[in-house]
Design a protein around this motif. Structure first.
Motif, PDB file in Angstrom:
ATOM      1  N   LYS A   1       0.831  -1.195   0.000  1.00 58.38           N
ATOM      2  CA  LYS A   1       0.000   0.000   0.000  1.00 58.38           C
ATOM      3  C   LYS A   1       0.871   1.253   0.000  1.00 58.38           C
ATOM      4  N   TYR A   2       0.423   2.240  -0.759  1.00 60.13           N
ATOM      5  CA  TYR A   2       1.129   3.506  -0.877  1.00 60.13           C
ATOM      6  C   TYR A   2       0.115   4.639  -0.708  1.00 60.13           C
ATOM      7  N   GLY A   3       0.605   5.783  -0.281  1.00 60.31           N
ATOM      8  CA  GLY A   3      -0.257   6.950  -0.153  1.00 60.31           C
ATOM      9  C   GLY A   3      -0.467   7.646  -1.486  1.00 60.31           C
ATOM     10  N   LYS A   4      -1.403   8.547  -1.506  1.00 59.23           N
ATOM     11  CA  LYS A   4      -1.741   9.308  -2.713  1.00 59.23           C
ATOM     12  C   LYS A   4      -0.512  10.009  -3.295  1.00 59.23           C
ATOM     13  N   GLU A   5       0.298  10.605  -2.445  1.00 59.75           N
ATOM     14  CA  GLU A   5       1.471  11.350  -2.906  1.00 59.75           C
ATOM     15  C   GLU A   5       2.463  10.457  -3.647  1.00 59.75           C
TER      16      GLU A   5
ATOM     17  N   ASP B   1      -6.773  11.878   0.295  1.00 56.78           N
ATOM     18  CA  ASP B   1      -5.620  12.160   1.142  1.00 56.78           C
ATOM     19  C   ASP B   1      -5.678  11.291   2.387  1.00 56.78           C
ATOM     20  N   GLY B   2      -4.524  10.829   2.848  1.00 60.30           N
ATOM     21  CA  GLY B   2      -4.455  10.068   4.078  1.00 60.30           C
ATOM     22  C   GLY B   2      -4.858   8.611   3.967  1.00 60.30           C
ATOM     23  N   LYS B   3      -5.213   8.168   2.768  1.00 62.76           N
ATOM     24  CA  LYS B   3      -5.623   6.781   2.569  1.00 62.76           C
ATOM     25  C   LYS B   3      -4.539   6.065   1.772  1.00 62.76           C
ATOM     26  N   SER B   4      -4.327   4.773   2.046  1.00 63.33           N
ATOM     27  CA  SER B   4      -3.328   3.988   1.340  1.00 63.33           C
ATOM     28  C   SER B   4      -3.995   3.085   0.310  1.00 63.33           C
TER      29      SER B   4
END
Length: 60
Positions: free
Chosen positions: A12-16, A37-40
Motif C-alpha cells: 500500500k502507498y499513499g496518494k502522494e 488524502d491520508g488513505k493507502s
C-alpha cells in the motif's frame, strides 16, 4: 504471478507516492481527483479505481 510480484502489487502507498510516480500529466490529474488524502492504496486498487471511473457513463 510469483509470490514476490503478488506481494509487491499488494503493498500500500499513499496518494502522494502515486502522484510522484506518474509522469503523464493527465493521469496525475486524474489520480489527484480520485484518490483520497491520508488513505493507502495498492497498485491493484488504483488501477481498478481509474478503470471504473473511465468506464462511467457521462451524464448530460
Amino acid at each position: 504471478m510469483s509470490k514476490e510480484k503478488e506481494a509487491k502489487s499488494q503493498q500500500k502507498y499513499g496518494k502522494e507516492a502515486f502522484l510522484k510516480a506518474e509522469k503523464n500529466t493527465n493521469e496525475r490529474l486524474l489520480l489527484q481527483v480520485l484518490l483520497e488524502d491520508g488513505k493507502s492504496y495498492s497498485k491493484v486498487d488504483v488501477t481498478k479505481i481509474v478503470k471504473d471511473w473511465k468506464q462511467k457513463e457521462v451524464k448530460g
